[in-house]
Design an enzyme around this catalytic site. Structure first.
Site, PDB file in Angstrom:
ATOM      1  N   ASP A 120      -1.318   9.122 -11.493  1.00 45.79           N
ATOM      2  CA  ASP A 120      -1.475   7.826 -12.262  1.00 45.79           C
ATOM      3  C   ASP A 120      -0.201   7.660 -12.784  1.00 45.79           C
ATOM      4  OD1 ASP A 120      -4.174   7.850 -11.849  1.00 45.79           O
ATOM      5  OD2 ASP A 120      -4.632   8.755 -13.825  1.00 45.79           O
ATOM      6  N   ASP A 143       0.843  -1.340   0.045  1.00 40.84           N
ATOM      7  CA  ASP A 143       0.248  -0.150  -0.006  1.00 40.84           C
ATOM      8  C   ASP A 143       0.872   1.292   0.021  1.00 40.84           C
ATOM      9  OD1 ASP A 143      -1.627   2.241   1.794  1.00 40.84           O
ATOM     10  OD2 ASP A 143      -2.940   0.995   0.733  1.00 40.84           O
ATOM     11  N   ASN A 197      -2.389  12.992  -5.135  1.00 40.83           N
ATOM     12  CA  ASN A 197      -3.432  13.310  -6.205  1.00 40.83           C
ATOM     13  C   ASN A 197      -3.903  14.827  -5.891  1.00 40.83           C
ATOM     14  OD1 ASN A 197      -3.371  11.115  -7.685  1.00 40.83           O
ATOM     15  ND2 ASN A 197      -4.962   9.715  -6.375  1.00 40.83           N
ATOM     16  N   GLU A 253      -4.554   2.182  -4.592  1.00 35.31           N
ATOM     17  CA  GLU A 253      -3.289   2.508  -4.644  1.00 35.31           C
ATOM     18  C   GLU A 253      -2.521   1.243  -3.689  1.00 35.31           C
ATOM     19  OE1 GLU A 253      -4.742   4.841  -1.048  1.00 35.31           O
ATOM     20  OE2 GLU A 253      -5.087   4.594  -3.094  1.00 35.31           O
TER      21      GLU A 253
END
Length: 488
Positions: A374, A357, A365, A400
Site C-alpha cells: 500500500d 501497470d 505483497n 496496481e
C-alpha cells in the site's frame, strides 16, 4: 487522571475562595431531589444580592414569561424549583469567585477576560440548548460558566509553573494538551476535582470533564457535554469574530459534536445576540462592545457560507478519490474520459491515455505484506502527480493499474512525459522496516484518439487500444512503453 501530588496541592490550597454559606446550602438542596420550595425561598432570601439577581433573571427575555415576579416565591413559581436552584448556584459561584480575583502573575492571566469567556460560553451553551429545544437550559448555562474552572485552579495553586504553559499558546486545545504533558493532567481534570470538592451535582461536573473528550456518536443525539464542547468554540468566535481561525474551529466542532450545518450555527448566534444584554446586565460585565454586536451576525453568515462551500468541495473531492493512494477513482476516470472524448470528437482535438501497470506487484505483497504494498502504491501516485499537469487526470484503474488521461495531447507529444514517468517509477527506492529496499518497475500502454480516429469510435475503444498496447509491453519483457499502432 489527576495524580495524588496535584490533588494534594489543590486540597491544601488556601488561596482558592471558599464558597459562601448560601452557595453551600444551595448545592446541598440541588443534590436533594426532594428539596422543599419553602426552604429554597428562605435560603435565597438570606442573600439580598442573590435575591435581586434571581428576580431580575425571572423577568428577563431569557425566560419569556408573561408574568412579572416581584418576590422570590413568584420567581420560583415562574421558573420552577430546579431552575431557581441552578440559577442561584450560577450566580452564587461566579459572584464569590469574581470577588476574589486570581493574582495576575506576570500580567499573563486576565481575570476579566476569563470571566468574559466563561459567561459567553454559558450564553452559547444555553443558546444551543434553546435551538435544539432541550429541557435543561439552565443546567447548560451553569455548566458553561464553570467548565473551564480548572484554568483558574491551576493559576491559584501553581502560578509560576502554569504561567509558562498558559503563555505559550492562545489555542484552547493546544493548552489542554500542553497541560497534560507538563502536569500529567489537564484543566478539565483539575476542574472536575475542584467541582467534586465543592459537591457540585455529579451530572454537571461530569458534563464539564466529558466535554473535553472525544465527540460522542451523533446517534446519541445532543447531550449536555456535546453542547458544552461546542459552546467553548462559539464563545471564542463571539468574543473574537474578526479572527477567521475561530470560525474554522467552531465550524469543525459543530460538525464533530452536533452535526450542525452553517444555517443552524447562524440561528444559534442570533439567539446569543438576543440574550446578550440580559446576561451582561445580570453579571454586570460587558461581554461585547455594543457597536460590534450588530456586525457579528453578518460576518458569521459570510464566513460560514465560505466554510460550507469549502466543506462541500472537500466532500465532493473525497467521493472522487481512491482512499488509499489519493488518485482519482474509477468512476471519476470513466466520467472524465467520456467528457474529454466528446470534446476531442466535437473539436477534432488530440487525446491520449496511458494505462500504467506495476510489474510483478503481487510479489511485493507476498514478500513484504500489504502494508508495504500500500505504501509503495501511494509513492507511485505521488511520483506521477509531481510530474503531470493540472488538467491531466490520474486514476486508480484496478489493484496496481493506473490510468492517465492527457487532454489536448497527441501521442507524439506525450512520449517524453511518459518516458519520464516510467523512469521515475523505476527510481523509487522504498525503505521498508529500515532494512529492505523495495523497487518496482512499470509497463505502460499508450493510445491516442486523433491518430486513430477512424478505428476509435467511443471511449471504450480507446481503453481497449491502451490495454492492447499494455499487453504488448508486458509481452516484450515489462518495464516497457508500447504505443497502439492501430492493429488489434
Amino acid at each position: 487522571m489527576i495524580d495524588d501530588a496535584l490533588k494534594r496541592r489543590l486540597n491544601h490550597c488556601t488561596a482558592l475562595p471558599s464558597l459562601p454559606a448560601v452557595a453551600v446550602k444551595i448545592i446541598e438542596m440541588a443534590n436533594d431531589p426532594d428539596a422543599d420550595i419553602g426552604a429554597v425561598c428562605q435560603y435565597i432570601s438570606l442573600d439580598p444580592v442573590l435575591s435581586a439577581k434571581l428576580l431580575r433573571t425571572a423577568n428577563t427575555p431569557l425566560y419569556k414569561s408573561r408574568r412579572v415576579a416581584t418576590n422570590i416565591r413568584q420567581a420560583v413559581s415562574i421558573l420552577g424549583t430546579h431552575t431557581v436552584l441552578v440559577i442561584a448556584l450560577s450566580f452564587s459561584l461566579t459572584h464569590s469567585l469574581m470577588k476574589n480575583p486570581v493574582p495576575n502573575h506576570g500580567a499573563v492571566f486576565d481575570s476579566t477576560i476569563f470571566w468574559r469567556r466563561s459567561i459567553a460560553s454559558a450564553l452559547a451553551a444555553r443558546a444551543l440548548g434553546e435551538k435544539l429545544e432541550l429541557s435543561y437550559l439552565d443546567d447548560l448555562f451553569l455548566a458553561g460558566l464553570i467548565q473551564e474552572i480548572g484554568i483558574l485552579a491551576f493559576w491559584v495553586i501553581m502560578p509560576e509553573e502554569y504561567g509558562k504553559v498558559f503563555a505559550s499558546t492562545s489555542d484552547h486545545d493546544v493548552l489542554l494538551n500542553s497541560e497534560r504533558e507538563v502536569f500529567g493532567a489537564g484543566h478539565d481534570e483539575l476542574g472536575y476535582a475542584l467541582l467534586k470538592r465543592w459537591h457540585i451535582p455529579d451530572y454537571i461536573a461530569l458534563s464539564c470533564i466529558n466535554s473535553h473528550s472525544q465527540p460522542e456518536p451523533k446517534s446519541l443525539g445532543p447531550t449536555l457535554q456535546s453542547c458544552l464542547a461546542v459552546s467553548r468554540y462559539l464563545a471564542d468566535y463571539f468574543l473574537y469574530p474578526h479572527e477567521a481561525e475561530k470560525m474554522t474551529a467552531l465550524n469543525q466542532a459543530a460538525q464533530d459534536w452536533l452535526g450542525f450545518d452553517a444555517n443552524v450555527l447562524i440561528d444559534v448566534i442570533k439567539i446569543m445576540e438576543v440574550g446578550l444584554n440580559a446576561v451582561e446586565d445580570l453579571f454586570e460585565m460587558n461581554i461585547h462592545d455594543p457597536a460590534e454586536v450588530s456586525g457579528i451576525l453578518a460576518e458569521a453568515k459570510e464566513l460560514l457560507m465560505i466554510h460550507d462551500l469549502s466543506r462541500m468541495r472537500d466532500l465532493e473531492d473525497k467521493s472522487q478519490r481512491d482512499g488509499l493512494t489519493g488518485a482519482y477513482n474509477r468512476t471519476y476516470f470513466d466520467e472524465t474520459l467520456r467528457r474529454e472524448f466528446n470534446l476531442a470528437v466535437q473539436y477534432n482535438l488530440p487525446l491520449t491515455i496511458a494505462i500504467i501497470d506495476l510489474d510483478h506487484f503481487k510479489n511485493v505483497n507476498d514478500t513484504y505484506g500489504h502494508v508495504a504494498g500500500d505504501s509503495l502504491l501511494a509513492m507511485v501516485v505521488k511520483t506521477v502527480f509531481d510530474q503531470i499537469r493540472q488538467d491531466d487526470t490520474l486514476s486508480r484503474y484496478g489493484g496496481e493499474e493506473f490510468a492517465l488521461i492527457l487532454p489536448g495531447t497527441a501521442v507524439a507529444a506525450s512520449r517524453n512525459l511518459i518516458a519520464r514517468l516510467k523512469d521515475s517509477i523505476a527510481e523509487i527506492a522504498y525503505k521498508f522496516d529500515g532494512r529492505s529496499t523495495i523497487r518496482i518497475t512499470a509497463s505502460i500502454g499508450v493510445a491516442g484518439y486523433l491518430e486513430n480516429a477512424a478505428q476509435i469510435r467511443d471511449p471504450r475503444d480507446l481503453i481497449k487500444a491502451a490495454d492492447s498496447a499494455l499487453y504488448a509491453a508486458k509481452h516484450a519483457g515489462r518495464n516497457q512503453i508500447m504505443e497502439w499502432d492501430g492493429n488489434a
